[in-house]
Design an enzyme around this catalytic site. Sequence first.
Site, PDB file in Angstrom:
ATOM      1  CG  HIS A  70       8.717 -10.148   3.220  1.00 37.47           C
ATOM      2  ND1 HIS A  70       7.594  -9.358   3.160  1.00 37.47           N
ATOM      3  CD2 HIS A  70       8.497 -11.023   4.235  1.00 37.47           C
ATOM      4  CE1 HIS A  70       6.733  -9.729   4.090  1.00 37.47           C
ATOM      5  NE2 HIS A  70       7.265 -10.741   4.759  1.00 37.47           N
ATOM      6  CD  GLU A  72       9.372  -7.466  -2.061  1.00 33.69           C
ATOM      7  OE1 GLU A  72       8.276  -7.273  -2.603  1.00 33.69           O
ATOM      8  OE2 GLU A  72       9.542  -8.365  -1.194  1.00 33.69           O
ATOM      9  CB  CYS A 101       4.200  -6.309   2.299  1.00 36.51           C
ATOM     10  SG  CYS A 101       5.798  -6.402   3.150  1.00 36.51           S
ATOM     11  CB  CYS A 104       8.819  -4.991   1.043  1.00 34.86           C
ATOM     12  SG  CYS A 104       9.162  -6.660   1.664  1.00 34.86           S
TER      13      CYS A 104
END
Length: 174
Positions: A70, A72, A101, A104
Site C-alpha cells: 500500500h 503508506e 486501512c 497501514c
Amino acid sequence: MNFSNSNSTLPEETTLDERDGRYLRKAIVWSHAARRRGNRPFGSVIVSATGEVLAEAGNSNAETGDCTAHAEVNALRALAGRGLTREELAGATLYASGEPCVMCAGAIFWSNIGRVVFGIDAERLRVFRGERQDQRDAELSCRDVFRASPHPIECIGPALLDEASAAHDGAWGS
C-alpha cells in the site's frame, strides 16, 4: 463523483490550511500515478516537521504482487535506513490520498509518525469498491487504531474529497 451533497451520515469534509493542502495534493498525484501503472489508486507523502519531504510513494500491489504494498507502507519503507529518530518521526505528518486501512494504520503507529492527513474516507471508498468480496476491507477506522496507541497520533480528514476521489472514478470495476 461529487460528494458536496453527500449523505449526512458520512464524515464531514475537513478544511485544510495551505501546507496540508499542498502535501495532500502531492499524495493525490501519486494516487493517479499508481492507477496509471495498473495499481489501486492510492498515494502517500511523509513530511518532516520542518517541511522536508522525507518519502513519497504510490500503491504497487499489482506491479509487485505484494498485498502489503500500500502507498503508506511503501512510503514508510522508503524511510528505512535514513537514520531518523523516533522523535523526528513523531513530528512528521503522513499524507494519504485515502484513509489508511487497518494494516497501514498499524504501520503508522509502529513508525511513531505523529500526524496523519487523508483525503477520501473509508466509507466513501466503499461506495467505489462496491460489494465484491475481493474488494472488501476491514471496516475499522484508522482513528480506532490510533486511539489505541499509547502515543498521540493526530488524524485529520476526510479532506479535498472531490480531488481525492477523482482517481477512484472507474478504477474498481464491478
